[in-house]
Design a protein around this motif. Structure first.
Motif, PDB file in Angstrom:
ATOM      1  N   VAL A  50     -21.852 -56.247 -30.831  1.00 34.19           N
ATOM      2  CA  VAL A  50     -22.024 -57.567 -31.443  1.00 34.19           C
ATOM      3  C   VAL A  50     -20.920 -57.835 -32.455  1.00 34.19           C
ATOM      4  CG1 VAL A  50     -23.525 -59.002 -32.879  1.00 34.19           C
ATOM      5  CG2 VAL A  50     -24.496 -57.620 -31.059  1.00 34.19           C
ATOM      6  N   ALA A  51     -20.626 -56.869 -33.297  1.00 36.52           N
ATOM      7  CA  ALA A  51     -19.605 -57.060 -34.325  1.00 36.52           C
ATOM      8  C   ALA A  51     -18.256 -57.438 -33.701  1.00 36.52           C
ATOM      9  CB  ALA A  51     -19.472 -55.814 -35.183  1.00 36.52           C
ATOM     10  N   ALA A  52     -17.923 -56.816 -32.591  1.00 38.07           N
ATOM     11  CA  ALA A  52     -16.640 -57.096 -31.936  1.00 38.07           C
ATOM     12  C   ALA A  52     -16.600 -58.489 -31.323  1.00 38.07           C
ATOM     13  CB  ALA A  52     -16.362 -56.045 -30.867  1.00 38.07           C
ATOM     14  N   SER A  53     -17.764 -59.098 -31.093  1.00 38.09           N
ATOM     15  CA  SER A  53     -17.791 -60.441 -30.496  1.00 38.09           C
ATOM     16  C   SER A  53     -17.561 -61.542 -31.531  1.00 38.09           C
ATOM     17  CB  SER A  53     -19.118 -60.682 -29.772  1.00 38.09           C
ATOM     18  OG  SER A  53     -20.168 -60.860 -30.706  1.00 38.09           O
ATOM     19  N   ILE A  54     -17.539 -61.180 -32.801  1.00 40.04           N
ATOM     20  CA  ILE A  54     -17.347 -62.167 -33.858  1.00 40.04           C
ATOM     21  C   ILE A  54     -15.858 -62.357 -34.098  1.00 40.04           C
ATOM     22  CG2 ILE A  54     -17.766 -62.688 -36.291  1.00 40.04           C
ATOM     23  CD1 ILE A  54     -20.460 -61.230 -35.926  1.00 40.04           C
ATOM     24  N   ASP A  55     -15.410 -63.587 -33.912  1.00 40.63           N
ATOM     25  CA  ASP A  55     -13.989 -63.903 -34.045  1.00 40.63           C
ATOM     26  C   ASP A  55     -13.560 -64.145 -35.477  1.00 40.63           C
ATOM     27  OD1 ASP A  55     -13.425 -64.071 -31.146  1.00 40.63           O
ATOM     28  OD2 ASP A  55     -14.787 -65.788 -31.233  1.00 40.63           O
ATOM     29  N   ALA A  56     -14.490 -64.652 -36.299  1.00 38.57           N
ATOM     30  CA  ALA A  56     -14.101 -65.062 -37.641  1.00 38.57           C
ATOM     31  C   ALA A  56     -15.300 -65.039 -38.579  1.00 38.57           C
ATOM     32  CB  ALA A  56     -13.505 -66.472 -37.605  1.00 38.57           C
ATOM     33  N   VAL A  57     -14.990 -65.017 -39.867  1.00 39.88           N
ATOM     34  CA  VAL A  57     -16.000 -65.086 -40.916  1.00 39.88           C
ATOM     35  C   VAL A  57     -15.728 -66.336 -41.732  1.00 39.88           C
ATOM     36  CG1 VAL A  57     -16.852 -63.971 -43.016  1.00 39.88           C
ATOM     37  CG2 VAL A  57     -16.263 -62.586 -41.022  1.00 39.88           C
TER      38      VAL A  57
END
Length: 127
Positions: A50-57
């Motif tokens: 899941v963490a790797a699927s996040i492109d940006a914060v």
């Protein structure tokens, strides 16, 4: 070309300085790359990857000179999980929402942790 970005917005970011938004709304956010460890806990409470699927914060307190990324909100989900005091493995609950409100209730013993938001943008910033 329109690009879809998956954006993490921590609960405290919304509660501090956030503006509520809805699915389909246009937003303009200053986005940054997640650092290598800040989202690793998501893989603990949900599942690996899941963490790797996040492109940006989305970060109201980050670099104020970062360019805005504008786009349409394609989906919103809340994340609730248990903490004891660290995130509890497998305790994550993701719930689809139509609106991201400033204040969000906990669900029994699961605390509101933040939003997983997908935006469609024609102008993705190189993160």
């Amino acid at each position: 070309m329109v690009v879809q970005l998956c954006v993490w917005m921590a609960s405290w970011q919304m509660e501090c300085c956030g503006t509520p938004f809805r699915k389909g709304a246009e937003v303009a956010w200053r986005l940054r790359n997640p650092n290598s460890t800040e989202l690793a806990w998501l893989d603990t409470v949900l599942h690996n990857g899941v963490a790797a699927s996040i492109d940006a914060v989305e970060d109201h307190h980050g670099d104020s000179s970062a360019p805005l990324t504008a786009g349409a909100v394609a989906s919103i989900a809340t994340l609730h999980c248990r903490f004891a005091p660290e995130p509890v493995a497998g305790s994550g609950l993701v719930t689809s929402q139509v609106m991201a409100g400033k204040w969000n209730d906990d669900l029994a013993d699961r605390r509101f942790a933040g939003f997983l938001v997908r935006i469609l943008t024609p102008n993705p910033v190189r993160l």
